[in-house]
Write an enzyme that holds these catalytic residues in place. Structure first.
Site, PDB file in Angstrom:
ATOM      1  N   ASN A   1      -6.602  -2.715   2.123  1.00 33.36           N
ATOM      2  CA  ASN A   1      -6.770  -4.007   1.971  1.00 33.36           C
ATOM      3  C   ASN A   1      -7.942  -4.714   2.459  1.00 33.36           C
ATOM      4  OD1 ASN A   1      -3.677  -4.393   1.909  1.00 33.36           O
ATOM      5  ND2 ASN A   1      -3.302  -4.772   4.182  1.00 33.36           N
ATOM      6  N   ARG A  52       0.804  -1.212  -0.076  1.00 34.28           N
ATOM      7  CA  ARG A  52       0.003   0.099   0.001  1.00 34.28           C
ATOM      8  C   ARG A  52       0.797   1.186  -0.277  1.00 34.28           C
ATOM      9  NH1 ARG A  52      -3.927  -0.692   4.862  1.00 34.28           N
ATOM     10  NH2 ARG A  52      -1.895  -1.685   5.756  1.00 34.28           N
TER      11      ARG A  52
END
Length: 717
Positions: A35, A17
């Site tokens: 996520n 990320r």
């Protein structure tokens, strides 16, 4: 327009990320990344959308692996910034990263006197450290790991929440103020255990190092369990460990401080060095150069590896010699992950314990690999490599659970577009190992919210994995053992058909005999057994594995048999009612006994390692065996018996003969050639044959059986 991506693979807990965030902001894109339990979701808007995926693929974090990317296009949403959003739950399909060696950046910080984590034994970041061993559930967030009991301090939390930091959402992030701590236990003269207090963490490590120098046996908690440790150069300490652990001759793994010290004791080539230095830090089997008495008696190889946790690196700051670092377990049981269990089971083996209070949720042994040519074979798939995920070409139904073999057991799940192979579970020969097998199944069911529709197992009715499968009130499919070996290779190399040499120690055949010297023509749905080694009697049944003497001598004619002290009993047993086998593994045992290399098999694979040790590449002779449906290997066995004591000649002719046989048979079939099964752990044999496939990333031994079983289900159900 707005583009939505769903990315699957090893993309959580690996710095994925933050990487997406950096790339998106550098391209002036707006949107978000988050996520979810079935992967990473990304939405982007902006003029440079078309550059995003290329930039992402070029700049993947070290531990990330993309299996699939799904793309959808929607109307513009008008995002003003790019942000990292909180995780959300949905179907659980994302892959879990294996545990990885501490990275160079963390080591640099650990040795920086001005860093808050100076000499901190639990240093880690997004690019390294524990993963599978601490996870309880996914998504991979701290609350779903064994780190949840350690509340982050403000300083660590700032790193954890800053997308531009190396520790952004690294779930084990911690420091002296907020992380786990070491503790030292001492076995007193009365047999009771006592904690020893120290002011600093490094003092605990130095104390343990000094005890190793003094010849003591210690247990040290690693990522996936405890190691039993002693000075590998101290013959008395090694002998004492063998005596206490009741392990008379099986080799011990050795941990070295650095690659230079490995080179002092071992002959390693460029490929070996690459494997040893890899981020996974497996145990690598390499050739001996200097003998360390008691470490690997009689054979020509060591299993070596380098430090992979901060504790290991700090320990070697006080040691200038290699150490034994063998799994802490009772023979055939899983590695021990808890100090209470360690004291209960091995309290009489160790003198001191270096423990810590970060719980190991999922035990995970060290991986074992061996270099072959410019690649490698996997002998035990575990820490660093497992759980291992494979992307499937399409979504599958039904959900498949493959439960593997009885030895070197693993399990494999197949669902949606994914196959996941578990870490090594072990031999299912004890109550504890069967419990560990069942616990691993429950772990994977929980992690992936997985419910199997079909269970696939081995045909052998007495395998514990097969017995378990038949008690589950689910549809069960049984696959022949060597067919599963073959399918694992077809799956690894995406082959549709092959000529397969499936050679190992044992596996129940379709005719009730014990197979292990098979040549198949295989496709994804079936096989034809085109050749096999001539059946012989497994005199003594399972006991013949350790004691091949009577089985071996019974094969000889009277003139040769009388040269062996057991010839009368072997002759008397020759007509007994014993199982028939075609096993090449047993033929190795027979050759080792008849040549005089062994009286009995000290442990599995011992005879093969001795034959490999004595192989001389300058000896080119071989026995040209006749190729019929049944391969008569007796001329080779007679040669071995006639040359008893000539170890180099016997070993060289033996391996050359098997090599010639494979080449000779292969010429008769216009098919790719695949070598699989435990016999092909013999890297000398593999290196003598060109232009063949052999299992590499999937274990070549029974550790790959569950993959072959699952592959059958994927292709045929």
């Amino acid at each position: 327009m707005r583009i939505k991506y769903k990315i699957n693979g090893i993309v959580q807990g690996v710095g994925f990320r933050p990487t997406v965030y950096k790339i998106a902001t550098s391209l002036n894109l707006t949107g978000y990344v988050l996520n979810s339990s079935d992967g990473v979701i990304i939405e982007i808007e902006g003029e440079n959308q078309d550059k995003f995926i290329d930039e992402l693929k070029k700049n993947l974090p070290p531990l990330a692996k993309i299996d699939s990317i799904e793309k959808e296009i929607f109307p513009k949403a008008g995002y003003k910034t790019f942000e990292i959003k909180e995780s959300k739950n949905s179907d659980k399909t994302t892959s879990i990263s294996p545990d990885i060696c501490v990275c160079d950046d963390c080591l640099k910080e650990m040795y920086d006197k001005n860093n808050k984590r100076y000499l901190f034994p639990f240093i880690n970041c997004t690019n390294c450290g524990p993963r599978y061993t601490i996870i309880e559930n996914i998504p991979y967030d701290r609350k779903n790991t064994s780190m949840k009991k350690f509340k982050m301090c403000d300083s660590c939390y700032r790193e954890y929440t800053n997308p531009l930091e190396r520790r952004y959402h690294a779930e084990p992030t911690c420091c002296y103020e907020c992380g786990p701590s070491l503790n030292v236990k001492w076995r007193m003269e009365n047999g009771k255990w006592k904690n020893i207090d120290f002011n600093k963490e490094i003092e605990k490590i130095e104390f343990i190092a000094n005890k190793i120098k003094d010849g003591k046996i210690v247990a040290i908690k690693g990522l996936g369990g405890f190691h039993l440790v002693c000075d590998a150069t101290n013959e008395n300490a090694v002998s004492e460990l063998r005596s206490r652990k009741k392990r008379p001759s099986k080799p011990f793994a050795i941990m070295f401080k650095n690659i230079e010290s490995i080179k002092e004791y071992c002959e390693i080539n460029e490929n070996d060095e690459k494997l040893i230095l890899s981020k996974e830090k497996p145990i690598v089997i390499v050739k001996k150069k200097r003998e360390l008495p008691g470490i690997a008696p009689n054979i020509g190889k060591y299993g070596v590896f380098l430090p992979y946790t901060p504790v290991h690196f700090l320990l070697f700051d006080f040691l200038d010699f290699p150490i034994v670092a063998t799994s802490a377990n009772i023979s055939n049981d899983p590695i021990i992950r808890d100090s209470n269990e360690l004291i209960q089971k091995l309290g009489n083996v160790v003198d001191f314990i270096l423990d810590n209070n970060r719980d190991i949720v999922n035990a995970c042994d060290d991986s074992v690999i061996q270099g072959v040519k410019d690649t490698f074979i996997t002998m035990r798939l575990s820490r660093g490599y497992a759980p291992k995920s494979f992307a499937l070409k399409k979504n599958i139904k039904p959900n498949i659970l493959a439960v593997g073999a009885n030895q070197k057991n693993t399990i494999t799940l197949a669902f949606k577009d994914k196959m996941i192979l578990s870490p090594h579970i072990g031999d299912l020969g004890t109550i504890d190992s069967i419990e560990y097998f069942e616990r691993t199944i429950e772990t994977f069911r929980r992690l992936y919210d997985f419910k199997e529709d079909i269970i696939i197992c081995d045909k052998h009715p007495y395998y514990e994995s097969t017995k378990w499968a038949k008690k589950q009130n689910k549809e069960v499919i049984e696959i022949q053992h060597h067919f599963s070996h073959a399918l694992s290779g077809l799956f690894e190399f995406d082959l549709k058909e092959a000529l397969v040499f499936a050679w190992d120690g044992t596996g129940l055949g379709d005719d009730g005999a014990i197979w292990g010297g098979e040549v198949f023509v295989v496709n994804r749905s079936g096989y034809e057994r085109v050749h096999h080694f001539k059946y012989f009697k497994l005199i003594g049944g399972e006991k013949a594995v350790k004691n091949p003497a009577n089985m071996a001598v019974a094969l000889l004619n009277d003139d040769l048999a009388k040269n062996y002290s057991n010839h009368k009993i072997a002759l008397a047993l020759k007509n007994g009612n014993f199982p028939l086998t075609s096993s090449v593994g047993r033929i190795f045992d027979i050759a080792a006994f008849l040549s005089g290399m062994i009286e009995k098999n000290e442990y599995e694979g011992y005879s093969g390692m001795l034959i490999e040790k004595y192989y001389n590449p300058l000896i080119k002779d071989f026995i040209d065996l006749e190729i019929d449906r049944e391969i008569d290997f007796y001329p080779l066995i007679e040669f071995v018996a006639r040359n008893r004591g000539k170890f180099e000649l016997v070993s060289s002719v033996f391996l050359n003969t098997l090599t010639n046989l494979i080449k000779k048979i292969s010429k008769n079939y216009n098919l790719p050639v695949l070598l699989t099964g435990g016999v092909f752990q013999n890297t000398t044999l593999l290196s003598l044959i060109d232009n063949v496939y052999f299992n590499q990333t999937i274990p070549v031994n029974d550790g790959g059986i569950s993959v072959g079983q699952a592959a059958y289900g994927i292709w045929n159900l």
